[in-house]
Design an enzyme around this catalytic site. Structure first.
Site, short mmCIF file in Angstrom:
data_model
loop_
_atom_site.label_atom_id
_atom_site.label_comp_id
_atom_site.label_asym_id
_atom_site.label_seq_id
_atom_site.Cartn_x
_atom_site.Cartn_y
_atom_site.Cartn_z
N TYR A 60 17.68 -58.09 9.63
CA TYR A 60 17.58 -59.55 9.68
C TYR A 60 18.11 -60.04 11.03
O TYR A 60 19.28 -59.91 11.33
CB TYR A 60 18.38 -60.19 8.54
CG TYR A 60 17.96 -59.77 7.16
CD1 TYR A 60 16.67 -59.30 6.90
CD2 TYR A 60 18.85 -59.83 6.08
CE1 TYR A 60 16.30 -58.90 5.63
CE2 TYR A 60 18.48 -59.45 4.81
CZ TYR A 60 17.20 -58.98 4.59
OH TYR A 60 16.83 -58.58 3.32
N HIS A 129 16.94 -49.83 2.84
CA HIS A 129 16.14 -51.05 2.78
C HIS A 129 14.71 -50.76 2.33
O HIS A 129 14.10 -51.53 1.60
CB HIS A 129 16.16 -51.72 4.15
CG HIS A 129 15.85 -53.17 4.14
ND1 HIS A 129 16.21 -54.02 5.15
CD2 HIS A 129 15.24 -53.97 3.23
CE1 HIS A 129 15.81 -55.24 4.88
NE2 HIS A 129 15.22 -55.24 3.72
N SER A 208 13.94 -62.39 -3.42
CA SER A 208 12.89 -63.42 -3.49
C SER A 208 12.70 -63.92 -4.93
O SER A 208 11.56 -64.01 -5.41
CB SER A 208 11.57 -62.91 -2.91
OG SER A 208 11.69 -62.62 -1.54
N GLY A 213 10.41 -69.24 -1.92
CA GLY A 213 10.46 -70.69 -1.81
C GLY A 213 9.41 -71.42 -2.61
O GLY A 213 9.46 -72.66 -2.73
N SER A 217 10.15 -75.24 -3.69
CA SER A 217 9.49 -76.31 -2.93
C SER A 217 8.08 -76.61 -3.41
O SER A 217 7.50 -77.62 -3.03
CB SER A 217 9.45 -75.95 -1.45
OG SER A 217 10.75 -75.77 -0.94
N GLY A 218 7.50 -75.71 -4.21
CA GLY A 218 6.14 -75.92 -4.68
C GLY A 218 5.12 -75.53 -3.62
O GLY A 218 5.46 -75.03 -2.54
#
Length: 341
Positions: A60, A129, A208, A213, A217-218
């Protein structure tokens, strides 16, 4: 500090029932956020919201996310309050192409570099990972076991490993947690991986959990994505798939309204109701969103409501990841007998 329940992953790692994914703070979903604001967010999560399980990775940023987490934990006894999970295995080759690396020398070098960036003596949970399909998992695990014995890491985790890989790894040294995408629209781990983890006593850490998201948030989240937002290449945010998946979001939002909660709280509550061995790690870059996510722990669902939410999986369109056909998803490794170093 908020009284967030604690759970155990595997045989010994105790964490807050909900964690904090830190990836977006230094990129991934758009540009990096101001460092001072992200430090404030992490400290708020620990001191005010009761979230102590922090998830980062050397990939990241790359690297900057671990440095950020390390800075946030300086002073005030912060390190003693948290459980740090970080990861190794995703690197870039000489052509700057992403590749997966599970070779023992890389495992060790990555761990020692992460310890320096985080500025800690020991990593609580160290994940592979992704799984290197060129290296027998026993070889990778052998080096991780040495790192445990040396006190550089406490517990070992895997991410996006197949059930057979998990079993082989667990035979070398106990696996404490398996991290996979799991949410209302990512359900592929339920058939084989979840039962395998529960048989072996391994905790499950969904990444996730809000559909990158989508359930917070739609469908509007797909509008005007920046070029450096990885969701631009995710199939479920594209064209007809997005139109179809909007129906899924509307169904979730409708139930959330009935329940008096937000869609994101409902999506997280659905995961919490999967069992006491499940610790989702929703990410955010805003304190109000973090506080809202914590509210999911108070949402109670009936069996009928759980079944209604489960049925939405049949409506989802598009692969959950743009690299489904590569080593990135539930990967296997060659047999140990094939290893030549």
């Amino acid at each position: 500090m908020a009284n967030v329940a604690r759970i155990k992953l595997g045989q010994g790692l105790e964490v807050s029932k909900q964690g904090l994914g830190c990836a977006a703070m230094t990129g991934s979903y758009g540009p990096p956020k101001p460092e001072s604001e992200m430090i404030e967010l992490i400290r708020h999560a620990i001191n005010s919201a009761g979230v102590t399980f922090l998830d980062t990775s050397d990939a990241y940023g790359p690297y900057h996310n671990e440095i950020l987490v390390g800075k946030a934990l300086k002073g005030g006894g912060m390190r003693e309050k948290v459980e740090i999970a970080t990861k190794f295995g995703i690197s870039k080759n000489e052509k700057w192409e992403l590749e997966i690396n599970g070779r023992p020398e890389y495992v060790r070098a990555s761990c020692e570099a992460s310890l320096k960036r985080l500025d800690v003596d020991c990593i609580d949970l160290y994940y592979a990972h992704r799984i290197d399909t060129r290296v027998p998992i026993e070889v990778t695990m052998g080096e991780l076991k040495k790192l445990v014995e040396e006190g550089k890491i406490k517990y070992i985790g895997l991410s996006e490993a197949s059930a057979s890989t998990i079993r082989r790894a667990h035979a070398v040294h106990p696996i404490t947690a398996v991290q996979n995408e799991w949410s209302l629209w990512a359900r592929d781990i339920e058939e084989e991986l979840v039962p395998t983890c529960r048989e072996l006593g391994i905790g499950i850490v969904p990444y996730s959990p809000l559909g990158r998201g989508f359930f917070s948030s739609g469908p509007n989240v797909a509008q005007n994505l920046l070029d450096n937002d990885i969701r631009k290449i995710h199939p479920r945010f594209q064209g007809k798939n997005l139109e179809n998946n909007t129906v899924v979001y509307e169904r979730v939002a409708e139930m959330a309204t009935r329940k008096g909660c937000t869609p994101s709280q409902l999506a997280l509550a659905w995961l919490h109701h999967q069992g006491d061995d499940v610790c989702p790690i929703p990410g955010t870059t805003k304190i109000p969103n973090l506080n809202q996510n914590i509210g999911a722990l108070s949402v109670k669902l009936t069996r009928e409501e759980m079944n209604e939410l489960c049925s939405l999986a049949d409506l989802v369109k598009g692969d959950r990841h743009p690299l489904m056909s590569t080593t990135w998803i539930q990967a296997d490794t060659p047999p140990l007998s094939s290893w030549q170093g």
